[in-house]
Design an enzyme around this catalytic site. Sequence first.
Site, PDB file in Angstrom:
ATOM      1  N   PHE A 121     -45.694  17.652  18.161  1.00 47.49           N
ATOM      2  CA  PHE A 121     -46.816  17.819  19.078  1.00 47.49           C
ATOM      3  C   PHE A 121     -46.386  17.585  20.515  1.00 47.49           C
ATOM      4  O   PHE A 121     -45.615  16.662  20.803  1.00 47.49           O
ATOM      5  CB  PHE A 121     -47.935  16.813  18.764  1.00 47.49           C
ATOM      6  CG  PHE A 121     -48.461  16.883  17.361  1.00 47.49           C
ATOM      7  CD1 PHE A 121     -49.472  17.769  17.015  1.00 47.49           C
ATOM      8  CD2 PHE A 121     -47.945  16.052  16.373  1.00 47.49           C
ATOM      9  CE1 PHE A 121     -49.963  17.831  15.730  1.00 47.49           C
ATOM     10  CE2 PHE A 121     -48.424  16.099  15.078  1.00 47.49           C
ATOM     11  CZ  PHE A 121     -49.442  16.995  14.755  1.00 47.49           C
ATOM     12  N   ASP A 122     -46.896  18.407  21.419  1.00 48.71           N
ATOM     13  CA  ASP A 122     -46.925  18.031  22.816  1.00 48.71           C
ATOM     14  C   ASP A 122     -48.063  17.019  22.947  1.00 48.71           C
ATOM     15  O   ASP A 122     -49.005  17.051  22.162  1.00 48.71           O
ATOM     16  CB  ASP A 122     -47.186  19.265  23.677  1.00 48.71           C
ATOM     17  CG  ASP A 122     -47.327  18.924  25.141  1.00 48.71           C
ATOM     18  OD1 ASP A 122     -46.500  18.144  25.641  1.00 48.71           O
ATOM     19  OD2 ASP A 122     -48.281  19.410  25.767  1.00 48.71           O
ATOM     20  N   LYS A 123     -48.000  16.121  23.911  1.00 48.95           N
ATOM     21  CA  LYS A 123     -49.027  15.073  23.993  1.00 48.95           C
ATOM     22  C   LYS A 123     -50.248  15.500  24.798  1.00 48.95           C
ATOM     23  O   LYS A 123     -51.356  15.566  24.275  1.00 48.95           O
ATOM     24  CB  LYS A 123     -48.443  13.788  24.606  1.00 48.95           C
ATOM     25  CG  LYS A 123     -49.459  12.638  24.661  1.00 48.95           C
ATOM     26  CD  LYS A 123     -48.876  11.409  25.326  1.00 48.95           C
ATOM     27  CE  LYS A 123     -48.768  11.583  26.833  1.00 48.95           C
ATOM     28  NZ  LYS A 123     -50.099  11.642  27.523  1.00 48.95           N
ATOM     29  N   THR A 136     -53.044  18.111  23.786  1.00 49.59           N
ATOM     30  CA  THR A 136     -52.929  18.373  22.344  1.00 49.59           C
ATOM     31  C   THR A 136     -53.443  17.169  21.555  1.00 49.59           C
ATOM     32  O   THR A 136     -54.473  17.238  20.902  1.00 49.59           O
ATOM     33  CB  THR A 136     -51.475  18.681  21.969  1.00 49.59           C
ATOM     34  OG1 THR A 136     -51.022  19.805  22.733  1.00 49.59           O
ATOM     35  CG2 THR A 136     -51.345  18.985  20.500  1.00 49.59           C
ATOM     36  N   LYS A 140     -37.178  19.596  24.652  1.00 44.70           N
ATOM     37  CA  LYS A 140     -38.048  19.734  23.476  1.00 44.70           C
ATOM     38  C   LYS A 140     -37.504  20.808  22.533  1.00 44.70           C
ATOM     39  O   LYS A 140     -37.451  20.620  21.312  1.00 44.70           O
ATOM     40  CB  LYS A 140     -39.475  20.097  23.905  1.00 44.70           C
ATOM     41  CG  LYS A 140     -40.198  19.008  24.683  1.00 44.70           C
ATOM     42  CD  LYS A 140     -41.603  19.468  25.064  1.00 44.70           C
ATOM     43  CE  LYS A 140     -42.330  18.418  25.883  1.00 44.70           C
ATOM     44  NZ  LYS A 140     -43.697  18.848  26.276  1.00 44.70           N
TER      45      LYS A 140
END
Length: 635
Positions: A310-312, A315, A490
Amino acid sequence: MQRYIVGKKNQITLISALLIVFGFFGRFALESLVIFNWSLVIASILGVAPIAIQAYQAFKVRVISIDILVTIAVIGALMIQNYEESAIVTFLFLFGSYLEQRTLNKTRSAIKELTELVPESALKQMENGNFEEIDVDEVDEGDILLVKTGAKVPVDGTVLFGEGHINESSITGESVPVSKTIDSEVFAGSILENGTMQIRADRVGEDTTFGKIIELVEEAQDSKSEAERFIDRFSKYYTPAVLILGVIVWLFSRDIELAITILVLGCPGALVIGVPVSNVAGIGNGARHGVLLKGSEVINDFRKVDTIVFDKTGTLTVGNLEVAEKIFYGKNTEEVLGLLASVERESDHPLANAVLQYIGETNFSTVKETEVVKGGGIVAKVNGHRIAVGNEALMEKENVARNEKAKKDIKRFESNGNSLVLTAIDGQLKALMGIRDQIRPGVKQDLQKLKNLGVKNLVVLSGDNQGTVDLVARELGLTEAHGHMLPDEKSAYIEKLQAKGQIVAFVGDGVNDSPSLALADIGIAMGSGTDVAIETSDVVLMNADFSRLPHALGLTKATARNMKQNISIAIGVVLVLLASLLFSKWMNMSIGMLVHEASILIVILNGMRLLRYHLGGKRVKPEERVKAEKLAKAA
């Protein structure tokens, strides 16, 4: 002529049924074999005509289809004067085809419902300032349109005047109306439930979000998965094999009826239709629930995912800063908040906006001698008081004393991942606020659902500081948390996970994280239907609703199970029919065809169960989700 006959297949089915009934009436009621035989012969010839035409058309493109098996079987039955078998087999095959098509149309009901929501007209502002109704295809970008209560929004646009509540369920799958005011974005196909507004057309026709959704769902439903391609290859060789088996049986047994019956019983209809109907129904269910699955391959790959990254921001969190913790030192809290708000109004910093949002309505005062301290905060004079608002560095510069309690509070706030806003009045510390992005309501429960569905690793990658990322990971029970990560870092981390043999899905916003979305085995975009989200990802969760993620994963797993069930049913029925033919005396061509058509309907109905699929569990209250969505949009 061929097209005409095939086009009248349903009418031919009805006539065949009436002739069969009339034939049996003539035999048992009128005791006339002539009526019986001729009625069945005519029914057989009429019935086999569209089947033979379809067989011929398939053979021209070098495909040996099921229609060829049935055609040969019916002609053979007529040649051995088994008119009862030939008539009943053709009727059952045609009637089964009719029921199959009708039932398949129901599985496509999601896309049908979407297309029915497409607006047909719009009220356009003309040169004289009046609004006139025109066809929606005549609307151009930049046109000013009027939308009244109960009307469909004809284009994607921006509200110029007016306000109201819009039902965006056709776009997001969420039935709770969304409030729209000036400068709000609206989508084609949504419905204005109350109010009146004028909008500027930003995207029209197929370029609208709604148009792209329809196009995406149509493409997805027409796509073929690996399982479907295997079935196609299997059928390509299976059908000739059945023909050869029938010939071999006839050569050894000289029993033409047995050979013909093998052709009928060996039809792989349920096998051919079982997998596509599952995929179509699964994609349709997703469309209804605000989940866009880009085709059958996505279903096949998504169900295998064991790691979700997950991106934070935007999200796992709402993407908007809020005051999460606060402490006041001393009395006169209301006065402190009024002075703080007066100073923060002078700044456009995100932290200042968060403070003002927290304070809300208050008594503002005139600010004088404002000084912005780079990297520190802001200092100003208000009502004869010197106000300093900023971080610890600014407090040091202003010689603001901090006792032991204040120091412990500051350390605790920082350890909780907060950005600090300290307020001092005339050199005295009066307030401490911790500001951070808030976790989306219900995310923790949704992550638990993902774990229950078999996801082993939940990882968060963020550009934020490690302390903030660790705080989110602890609160949500994530497996790993990595901060200070740039987009290329990432992507590199996802490659590292894939090198370990993990099947990785990446959940991001569809814009900044496009490299990771493209690199992951499954790219999942959190978005409100933006072009970038739809184009760059494999799965789109409409309206940035995180709760749709476990539903999407559960749906793909349910669809995969459904496909396996249908394949098992199809193969099992064929094996049972052939075994019954060889080892029992009760099996014949008519019974075999009846069972064969019944198996087709069974796999279709089994696939249609997916239209009603819903992942169980406690749902977040609609008002909580709406609040989170508003905050995300405000950001």
